[in-house]
Design an enzyme around this catalytic site. Structure first.
Site, PDB file in Angstrom:
ATOM      1  N   ASP A 720      38.232  47.010 -55.480  1.00  0.00           N
ATOM      2  CA  ASP A 720      37.447  48.027 -56.161  1.00  0.00           C
ATOM      3  C   ASP A 720      38.368  48.638 -57.231  1.00  0.00           C
ATOM      4  O   ASP A 720      39.596  48.463 -57.203  1.00  0.00           O
ATOM      5  CB  ASP A 720      36.928  49.083 -55.173  1.00  0.00           C
ATOM      6  CG  ASP A 720      35.749  49.866 -55.755  1.00  0.00           C
ATOM      7  OD1 ASP A 720      35.536  49.807 -56.983  1.00  0.00           O
ATOM      8  OD2 ASP A 720      35.051  50.542 -54.994  1.00  0.00           O
TER       9      ASP A 720
HETATM   10  C1  BGC Z   1      32.821  51.780 -57.428  1.00  0.00           C
HETATM   11  C2  BGC Z   1      32.364  50.350 -57.539  1.00  0.00           C
HETATM   12  C3  BGC Z   1      32.102  50.021 -58.992  1.00  0.00           C
HETATM   13  C4  BGC Z   1      33.382  50.250 -59.784  1.00  0.00           C
HETATM   14  C5  BGC Z   1      33.255  49.930 -61.259  1.00  0.00           C
HETATM   15  C6  BGC Z   1      33.984  52.101 -58.364  1.00  0.00           C
HETATM   16  O1  BGC Z   1      34.178  53.467 -58.450  1.00  0.00           O
HETATM   17  O2  BGC Z   1      33.185  52.071 -56.100  1.00  0.00           O
HETATM   18  O3  BGC Z   1      31.218  50.141 -56.763  1.00  0.00           O
HETATM   19  O4  BGC Z   1      31.645  48.715 -59.119  1.00  0.00           O
HETATM   20  O5  BGC Z   1      33.734  51.623 -59.667  1.00  0.00           O
HETATM   21  O6  BGC Z   1      32.445  50.856 -61.904  1.00  0.00           O
END
Ligand code: BGC
Length: 925
Positions: A720
């Site tokens: 993530d």
């Molecule tokens: C989230 C993800 C997301 C990523 C990119 C993170 O804060 O947990 O689900 O895909 O950001 O935006």
């Protein structure tokens, strides 16, 4: 003018998004057939969300810039057989003009859970009553990333004003229909307790239904479409009754004491009377009967399955409709203990006219009847087993209403379904619940037992399975396309990459990388010139899950939230919908969608439940597999996330999800297993949180032992965004720079380092140091590079023209209006702005200028914000910034070639939050 590729894609997607939105509406109450609405009856609309209709939750999963969005009012007004009390609409309009929608400034996790409601006077309600027959009362809620819901008015509970609104409307109207335009389930106790509750004749969850939501609501309320959505969660009378309530929201350690008894599995086994609305519940305008026509066995060994043929008949006389066949099992308690109901199969009929029948097949693989023995109590540790005894099947239109059918599986002996190895078990024991004595038919008292703990030596496991290193050959002029065409092997291709290049390829860049489609979440693959020269293109990833997020402001379709899509119980529709989403991704040159989100609704207060489908792992897995298949058939991929157990937002970066291996396998990673095995998922995102002591991105057992070893996954695993890692062996301290631990665990890609930061190791990660110190082997690093190249090779980007990234963009000067104040390019430009701004710039000399900005953002480092910079009306770049806790930071923009003359610079705060202090253009030559 001919439509552009993405306009075409959008046009195809809108009607299917509308159909999905209608099929996910869940009708919970319909006394005296108050619905559907009839043409001759006039309706009054109460509650501001008929105008300010929520179409999504907040955060990364909700940030789609839509071309339009149909509110409930627009949808209802546009329907010829719905007759609205327009005077009341006018009253709301006047009040709303004074009380505009509060988006909390538009920043990350800043939007309030609810909007201030218009207080009702008795006069307003009585006047409405005089000219209308029925009332629709709208209650709205949002929720999202980085913030959980709370048992507070305005979140899980009604506010005083909402309660007062319901009471006043119920006092005057005999026919009240409550519409829940929400992203999560909310407390429903008011439905049974409010004064004049007999007036509430209709209740439906319309959820946040994407940009076609208003049309879909009208389709259902008018009776054009009979509702066919079913709850994917249990709504209990009291929030304290959820077994997860005691542990949800902890900041350091979150013990999954409920074990496998999540949602209805808990309630049906231990507390059926605590349920107000059951899992699987949802009414139609017509009635159905279902009968078991036949049951047959198929397959051998691991692949054995039962085929149930169920005849579904529409026994109503007026309305056509669809029905969901739900099949549950009660497995013998045996030594392991089981929930008294578990969903093992479902299917949805086509639209059946009154009197019409359809024979529906529901396949139940033995694998879904098996339980995982994590302690060895059955004598078969680390095996999925079917314990001996009777497996009784139940059929019905909710878990509570399902009744036993003439179908059982009787086993004289225990059956081993699958022999696995212990993986990702908890490090320390804790107490989990299980059934004890049967106290009534199918209801058990509850007892506790200690969980088994890890017995595996992680050092031994990891070091004994190290991949062979490939001997470095230096450049051999092998391009990635040669591997794709079969003229060279991937091994020979990877052998050319130097350690420096290998360390670069495991870094993704973003947000808003200029190397890919503007405003997307990441660029990965050929992120340096060297890698690009080897023919590795730069692939793009974009949020997800309910439409394409482009923080550049570019538009895309927003489809309904995950919970609504789960409530359709329609896998074919989900597959088709995401095939069309996939086409929209293709039209924007994006290779993977960061979705579906497939964590479990472990507790109703999780802020991101809206992105996920259900409290049930099987339903979640089936939906995930369908969406992933749909995306795949459009040639792109769906990145299933967040692996695993990212089921609360409070302290999501740090809180350790501590659970038994059985709960992990049977509940929390089951959807991922199904998405990989049935959906053929090729991309997966790990979670921020640790699972049993090891952070998601560096959890060896999750990413290697189980994912690749057991499930045969061959794609890429990405972290993530800005995740932390710790040792896959000793656990211990965590940090964002510990990429060596990530690679060892076989999480291939670190998401994300700043733009153009991969090659120069902008995050100062430890990959190369670890290689030097022999705490990471070349073979491990090459293994991840191969996983990435294998993916990129098969991604759409490989078929696009390989265009080198052009770091310098040229712009021509524009007309200048004398009246505009002009700033000189040689000055540092003070802006101090947080909202859209335009400046007129004078360039005194032709040249290449490096754009940079200073900015601050008063939020934590996971908060995302960005603004876009256009030159003479043409989008030129995004300036992304994460939370800086208020400190001022420099953002490097792109280089631009400008000629002597005047330029219009427009700054648009597409993802608000950051404050832009200064902008500078520094001449580079
Ligand atoms: C989230 C993800 C997301 C990523 C990119 C993170 O804060 O947990 O689900 O895909 O950001 O935006």
């Amino acid at each position: 003018m001919p439509l552009t590729k993405f306009e075409n894609a959008r046009q195809a997607l809108a009607p299917v998004s509308r159909q999905a939105a209608a099929e996910g509406i869940v009708l919970l109450r319909n006394i005296d057939n108050v619905l559907p609405l009839h043409k001759e009856c006039k309706i009054s609309l109460f509650g501001r969300c008929h105008v300010d209709t929520y179409r999504s939750g907040t955060g990364s999963g909700g940030a789609v810039n839509v071309p339009y969005s149909i509110s409930a009012l627009e949808g209802l007004r546009g329907h010829s057989s719905i007759n609205i009390n327009e005077e009341l609409v006018q009253v709301y309009h006047e009040w709303l003009a004074e009380h505009p929608f509060d988006d909390g400034g538009g920043g990350w996790a800043a939007e309030p859970w609810f909007q201030e409601e218009m207080p009702l006077t008795t006069l307003v309600v009585t006047t409405a009553k005089q000219c209308s027959d029925k009332a629709l009362v709208f209650i709205g809620r949002t929720a999202g990333e980085d913030q959980d819901n709370a048992v507070q008015p305005g979140s899980y509970l009604l506010t005083d004003t909402e309660y007062d609104m319901l009471q006043k409307v119920c006092a005057q109207f005999d026919d009240v229909i409550v519409i829940l335009n929400v992203s999560n389930i909310i407390d429903m106790s008011w439905a049974d307790t409010i004064t004049n509750k007999q007036s509430i004749k209709g209740i439906l969850y319309s959820w946040a239904a994407g940009m076609e939501g208003g049309h879909a609501l009208a389709d259902v309320l008018s009776g054009d479409t009979s509702p066919s959505g079913k709850l994917t969660d249990t709504i209990a009378y009291q929030i304290e009754d959820y077994p997860t309530s005691a542990n949800f929201g902890n900041r350091d350690r979150n013990f999954y004491q409920e074990d496998i008894y999540v949602g209805y599995r808990y309630f049906s086994t231990f507390k059926p009377h605590a349920v107000q609305y059951a899992f699987g519940e949802g009414l139609s305008y017509t009635q159905f009967e279902r009968d078991l026509a036949s049951l047959t066995q198929h397959g051998e060994g691991k692949n054995k399955a039962l085929h149930f043929h169920i005849k579904v008949t529409n026994t109503g006389h007026v309305y056509s409709g669809k029905e969901v066949v739900q099949l549950y099992v009660e497995a013998p308690q045996g030594k392991l203990g089981k929930p008294t109901r578990a969903l093992v199969g479902f299917n949805k009929t086509r639209t059946l006219a009154p009197g019409e029948s359809e024979l529906i097949r529901v396949t139940v693989p033995y694998a879904l009847l098996a339980s995982y023995d994590d302690s060895g109590v059955t004598g078969y540790k680390s095996c999925y087993v079917l314990e001996q005894g009777r497996y009784q099947f139940y059929l019905g239109d909710s878990v509570q209403a399902a009744t036993p059918i003439e179908a059982t599986l009787d086993l004289d002996n225990l059956l081993i379904q699958e022999q696995l190895t212990e993986a990702a078990a908890p490090i320390t024991s804790f107490e989990r619940i299980r059934p004890d004595q049967q106290i009534a038919q199918g209801i058990y008292s509850l007892t506790k037992e200690n969980t088994a703990v890890r017995t595996v030596d992680m050092q031994e496991r990891i070091l004994s399975r190290l991949p062979e290193s490939i001997e470095l050959t230096g450049e051999q002029n092998i391009k990635l396309s040669d591997v794709k065409s079969g003229q060279a092997t991937l091994v020979n291709f990877i052998a050319q990459l130097t350690p420096q290049q290998l360390a670069t390829i495991v870094r993704g860049e973003g947000m808003c990388s200029p190397k890919v489609t503007p405003g997307t979440a990441a660029a990965f693959g050929g992120v340096s010139n060297d890698l690009f020269e080897l023919g590795i293109p730069v692939a793009a990833a974009a949020d997800g899950p309910s439409g394409i997020r482009m923080d550049s402001g570019h538009k895309a379709t927003q489809v309904p939230i995950g919970t609504l899509l789960g409530c359709t119980w329609n896998t074919e529709l989900n597959e088709h919908l995401f095939y069309l989403v996939g086409q929209e991704l293709q039209s924007h040159q994006i290779d993977t969608l960061l979705g579906p989100g497939i964590n479990i609704h472990r507790h109703p207060l999780n802020g991101r439940n809206f992105e996920y489908f259900s409290e049930d792992p099987m339903l979640t897995g089936a939906m995930a597999a369908a969406q992933v298949c749909g995306l795949k058939s459009a040639g792109v991929s769906g990145t299933i996330k967040h692996y695993a157990a990212n089921d609360q937002e409070t302290a999501r970066f740090d809180v350790d999800s501590i659970m038994s291996e059985r709960a992990l396998r049977e509940v929390h990673i089951k959807p991922f297993e199904m998405a990989v095995k049935l959906g053929g998922a090729t991309t997966i995102m790990t979670s921020y949180n640790p699972i049993n002591g090891h952070w998601g991105a560096s959890n060896y057992d999750l990413n290697t032992t189980i994912l690749r070893g057991e499930w045969g996954f061959e794609g890429i695993v990405m972290s993530d965004w800005w995740a932390k890692m710790n040792s896959p062996i000793e656990a211990g301290k965590e940090d964002k720079s510990f990429t060596s631990f990530m690679i060892r665990a076989q999480n291939d890609l670190y998401m994300v380092v700043e733009n153009d930061g991969a090659e120069r190791n902008a995050m100062n990660d430890d990959t190369l140091d670890a290689l030097e110190n022999h705490t990471l082997t070349l073979g491990e690093l090459q293994r991840s590079a191969m996983n990435i190249c294998r993916f990129v090779m098969n991604a759409p980007v490989m078929s696009r023209r390989l265009v080198p990234y052009e770091p310098i963009r040229s712009f021509d000067s524009a007309e200048h209006t004398e009246s505009e104040p002009v700033v000189s390019i040689n000055d540092s430009i003070s802006l101090n702005c947080t909202s859209n701004t335009a400046i007129s710039l004078e360039v005194k000399e032709d040249g290449i200028y490096q754009i940079s900005a200073t900015a601050s953002y008063d939020r934590n480092s996971l908060a995302q914000s960005s603004c876009s910079l256009s030159i003479n009306g043409e989008f030129s770049m995004s300036l992304p910034l994460n939370g800086t806790d208020g400190n001022i930071q420099t953002i490097e923009g792109l280089q631009v070639r400008l000629h002597k003359g005047h330029y219009q610079i427009q700054i648009e705060f597409v993802k608000p939050g950051l404050k832009l202090h200064q902008l500078a253009f520094t001449q580079s030559n």
